[in-house]
Design an enzyme around this catalytic site. Structure first.
Site, PDB file in Angstrom:
ATOM      1  N   ASP A  25       0.823  -1.219   0.000  1.00 45.79           N
ATOM      2  CA  ASP A  25       0.000   0.000   0.000  1.00 45.79           C
ATOM      3  C   ASP A  25       0.857   1.270   0.000  1.00 45.79           C
ATOM      4  OD1 ASP A  25      -2.394  -1.341   0.000  1.00 45.79           O
ATOM      5  OD2 ASP A  25      -2.737  -1.149   2.157  1.00 45.79           O
ATOM      6  N   ARG A 106       0.189   4.645  17.012  1.00 51.44           N
ATOM      7  CA  ARG A 106      -0.169   5.677  16.021  1.00 51.44           C
ATOM      8  C   ARG A 106       0.238   7.082  16.425  1.00 51.44           C
ATOM      9  NH1 ARG A 106       0.275   1.856  12.629  1.00 51.44           N
ATOM     10  NH2 ARG A 106      -1.391   0.338  12.650  1.00 51.44           N
ATOM     11  N   ASP A 135      -7.227   3.512  12.637  1.00 50.29           N
ATOM     12  CA  ASP A 135      -5.892   4.100  12.511  1.00 50.29           C
ATOM     13  C   ASP A 135      -5.911   5.432  11.768  1.00 50.29           C
ATOM     14  OD1 ASP A 135      -4.681   2.087  13.940  1.00 50.29           O
ATOM     15  OD2 ASP A 135      -4.419   0.812  12.181  1.00 50.29           O
ATOM     16  N   SER A 186      -4.597  -8.593   7.286  1.00 50.57           N
ATOM     17  CA  SER A 186      -3.917  -7.317   7.502  1.00 50.57           C
ATOM     18  C   SER A 186      -3.254  -7.402   8.865  1.00 50.57           C
ATOM     19  CB  SER A 186      -4.943  -6.183   7.468  1.00 50.57           C
ATOM     20  OG  SER A 186      -4.417  -5.056   8.119  1.00 50.57           O
TER      21      SER A 186
HETATM   22  N1  ARG Z   1      -8.350  -3.040  15.826  1.00 52.35           N
HETATM   23  C1  ARG Z   1      -7.072  -2.625  16.322  1.00 52.35           C
HETATM   24  C2  ARG Z   1      -7.088  -1.175  16.632  1.00 52.35           C
HETATM   25  O1  ARG Z   1      -7.876  -0.451  16.099  1.00 52.35           O
HETATM   26  C3  ARG Z   1      -5.951  -3.037  15.414  1.00 52.35           C
HETATM   27  C4  ARG Z   1      -5.716  -2.261  14.173  1.00 52.35           C
HETATM   28  C5  ARG Z   1      -4.645  -2.913  13.382  1.00 52.35           C
HETATM   29  N2  ARG Z   1      -4.334  -2.276  12.165  1.00 52.35           N
HETATM   30  C6  ARG Z   1      -4.025  -2.965  11.051  1.00 52.35           C
HETATM   31  N3  ARG Z   1      -3.679  -2.257  10.036  1.00 52.35           N
HETATM   32  N4  ARG Z   1      -4.078  -4.250  10.946  1.00 52.35           N
HETATM   33  O2  ARG Z   1      -6.286  -0.709  17.392  1.00 52.35           O
END
Ligand code: ARG
Length: 347
Positions: A25, A106, A135, A186
């Site tokens: 990506d 993040r 995210d 992912s």
């Molecule tokens: N659901 C989790 C959160 O919002 C994990 C997010 C993981 N991101 C990913 N790109 N796989 O914190």
């Protein structure tokens, strides 16, 4: 036509900082931003304890795809001390289960992006998150809280390419296609845990297939003999394991190894995302699971009943703010003042 003032239009910007993981990506984005916005791109990658990344290769890839400058930050200790250990002191588990591993990373990644953008005189920061997850919110809120004039670019939200179209785009632009391109999952990793989403996991009735796990043994492959680990705490944070002093990042990595070997830290969670979607998520969090359990028990030993009951509410609110992207929120810091004060006793 952009609907939010923080989104960037072509012609408005000269230099973009791209939060670059080196995956498909963000590699496609690196090319696409240069083409679509006709601007220079500076890339930023953080080492926060991902186990599968080669940071030298990521740098080479960035330059190969046209980055004018690349920054790699070894942010493991900063992440461990300022983010993971803050979460630990608040026993932070979103909805009682998820140790917030991805959520915590993040704001740190975004703040490094802002630091580079200021240094390089960039007017926008780009990230590779989709429009369905948390995210994107965490990045945008942190970036605009730190730098209200900064534009944010989220190509994955905008370009709407299917996976096949993206692979076509990559082939056309000689962007290396990762070997696991057919994987439906992912995955996001750092010291505090590994998150696995998508594919079969979107069917809550299906058991997570063994192939999604990489850090933890299934119980039947774990050693038959238990292992005892003695963790020494000072002011609510661990400073040594089995009598050996370790840095925060080293201590967390060590516990990930030992816990993973014994099958500790698999989490299968029905999660409420900030955007309103319910989503089944799977995590591997050996170190954070062990540390939170130990820390909670120690708190029970040294705090009063009244402190414990009140702290439970504070902890839940802290986790909720961080999950929803509000790291930079005065309430988070003020809750943390309380958490830190009571944690002075936790040793
Ligand atoms: N659901 C989790 C959160 O919002 C994990 C997010 C993981 N991101 C990913 N790109 N796989 O914190």
């Amino acid at each position: 036509m952009k609907i939010a003032s923080f989104l960037a239009e072509p012609g408005e910007i000269d230099k973009v900082v791209l939060l670059f993981s080196g995956g498909l990506d963000t590699s496609c984005m690196l090319k696409w931003i240069q083409e679509y916005y006709k601007c220079e791109v500076v890339t930023v990658t953080l080492d926060i304890g991902q186990t599968t990344k080669n940071f030298k290769e990521i740098e080479e890839k960035a330059y190969h795809l046209g980055a004018v400058k690349h920054y790699t930050f070894d942010a493991k200790e900063e992440f461990a001390e300022n983010y993971c250990f803050s979460a630990l002191k608040a026993n932070a588990l979103y909805e009682g289960e998820y140790p917030l591993s991805s959520s915590l990373s993040r704001p740190l990644i975004a703040s490094k992006g802002v630091e580079v953008a200021r240094k390089e005189g960039a007017d926008a920061i780009a990230h590779g998150c989709s429009g369905k997850g948390n995210d994107q919110i965490r990045f945008t809120l942190t970036i605009t809280a730190l730098e209200p004039e900064m534009k944010v670019i989220a190509p994955v939200v905008e370009w709407n390419l299917s996976r096949d179209e993206e692979i076509e785009y990559a082939k056309k632009h000689e962007i290396p296609i990762p070997v696991d391109v057919d994987s439906p999952y992912s995955i996001d990793e750092n010291l505090w845990g590994r998150s696995i989403e998508c594919g079969l996991l979107e069917h809550p009735e299906a058991e997570p297939p063994e192939e999604v796990f990489a850090w933890t043994n299934p119980p039947e492959k774990a050693p038959d003999n238990p292992e005892y680990v003695e963790i020494e705490f000072e002011s609510g944070v661990p400073i040594a394991v089995n009598g050996e002093k370790m840095s925060p990042a080293a201590l967390i990595s060590w516990l990930n190894e030992v816990g993973g070997l014994h099958g500790v830290g698999r989490i299968d969670h029905m999660e409420d995302r900030t955007v309103g979607i319910k989503s089944r998520e799977v995590y591997e969090c050996p170190a954070s699971t062990i540390l939170i359990a130990a820390h909670k028990d120690l708190e029970k030993l040294v705090l009063t009943k009244h402190e414990l009951y009140f702290k439970e509410m504070v902890d839940r609110e802290w986790a909720f703010l961080v999950y929803t992207g509000l790291w930079i929120e005065p309430l988070r810091e003020k809750l943390e003042s309380f958490v830190n004060t009571v944690n002075e006793e936790v040793k």
